[in-house]
Design an enzyme around this catalytic site. Sequence first.
Site, mmCIF file in Angstrom:
data_model
loop_
_atom_site.group_PDB
_atom_site.id
_atom_site.type_symbol
_atom_site.label_atom_id
_atom_site.label_comp_id
_atom_site.label_asym_id
_atom_site.label_seq_id
_atom_site.Cartn_x
_atom_site.Cartn_y
_atom_site.Cartn_z
ATOM 1 N N HIS A 278 1.180 -1.378 0.216
ATOM 2 C CA HIS A 278 -0.008 0.291 -0.335
ATOM 3 C C HIS A 278 0.687 0.784 -0.105
ATOM 4 C CE1 HIS A 278 -3.301 2.315 1.254
ATOM 5 N NE2 HIS A 278 -2.404 3.016 2.318
ATOM 6 N N GLU A 279 1.864 1.348 0.987
ATOM 7 C CA GLU A 279 2.689 2.377 1.204
ATOM 8 C C GLU A 279 3.375 2.849 -0.458
ATOM 9 O OE1 GLU A 279 2.520 4.827 3.261
ATOM 10 O OE2 GLU A 279 1.334 3.317 4.623
ATOM 11 N N HIS A 282 1.300 4.346 -3.207
ATOM 12 C CA HIS A 282 1.292 5.397 -2.938
ATOM 13 C C HIS A 282 2.154 6.200 -4.114
ATOM 14 C CE1 HIS A 282 -1.691 6.438 -0.292
ATOM 15 N NE2 HIS A 282 -1.393 6.412 0.397
ATOM 16 N N GLU A 356 -5.974 6.969 -1.077
ATOM 17 C CA GLU A 356 -6.074 6.055 -0.660
ATOM 18 C C GLU A 356 -6.671 4.712 -1.562
ATOM 19 O OE1 GLU A 356 -4.463 5.473 2.690
ATOM 20 O OE2 GLU A 356 -3.624 6.983 2.346
#
Length: 421
Positions: A278-279, A282, A356
């Site tokens: 997920h990070e 980004h 997100e």
Amino acid sequence: LLVKMNIYSYLIIITIIFSYLLNLITDLINIKNLQTQVPNEFKEVYSEADYKKSQLYTKSRSNFGILTEFIDLVVFLTFWFLGGFNFIDEYARSFGFDDIISGIIFFGIIIIAKFIIDLPFGIYSTFVIEEKFGFNKTTIQIYVLDILKSSLLSIILGVPILYLVIYFFQYFGSFAWIYVWIAITLFSLIITYIAPTYIMPLFNKFNPLEEGELKDLIFAFAEKVNYPLKKIFIMDGSKRSTKSNAYFTGFGNNKRIVLFDTLIEKHTKEELLTVLAHEIGHNKKKHILKNMIISIAQTGFILFLLGLFINNQGLHQAFYMTHISVYASLIFFSMIFSPIGEIISIAFNILSRKYEFEADEFAVKNTNLYKEFVSALKKLSVTNLSNLTPHPLYVFLNYSHPPVLERINKIYELERINEIK
């Protein structure tokens, strides 16, 4: 008691009262929106007792926020209408320095006064509310050291940039905002670059992720998605709180992903991989770069407007100032600008929630670990006693992340689409 007011006075008062009432109403409806039954999605991971605890935590934090906002409002209005700003200005000028140094003294006194007023609330929040719900691990020593370090950093970093801002607006006329914009942009980029190496370690220990299956799993994923991952660090977040988190920081060749040690303790390797994915998402989706560009543009816009209000006589009269100054203009402008600031903040939250969802999608599509990511989100929510059913208006105004149930439902939808394919 001073009662003379002008159009700026009325505008600022209306703005402040409206903002206060809006926050109060949304806090109250958010509390009312709490559900007594555990959502079906969380019944396997949330006991009735723990869910009730999460509701009490939300109520406690909300009620505390309502109280502090009310006190802040009363203190500010009292200070304003008793001529507090002019009193501090006269004192700052009494030393006989030029306007720039007088401005730094003016800001310093206001910041110290605000700190003293806020300190009891900060102590209560940490050592009473967070302690009551089992989060707080901060000792008095750590708390005091954090204050001292933050204060020293504020002086070392804040005073020079404040000096430059006042200097440019004092002597560079209508183009001053451009020079200030350049200075602040360069300063922000430098701080963002050096913070992971030189600033953050002042507050926490950052140890490289140890060799092992987790590291191998993460680096294999990074190679798969063509992400040049060099640094993964474990932060000792447990020395202040039991809450878990992960974040991306820095840029260029100094970027790194940081995992809280509390996160490592409570999640499987696969769950941690999805959090890291997920990070990374980004960064791969260029959210960091986009936010940086938007933030720089926003700063330029604010400084342009600020330039229009520098040394505005009516604005100074609204705060009963005897002298007109650049430095007082900075504070008074922030109050005039606050409605626009609120709108910008809401817009940023909308964009952030979109980012997100995009990072979630990147994570599950590239790991194919849909269930594991859902499990990670659930554990994070339980660990942090998150509000599972926030009111939509509260989310719209305040949330930078989508509510967890919305994220989970979106992941299930992506999984169904993947299975069809």
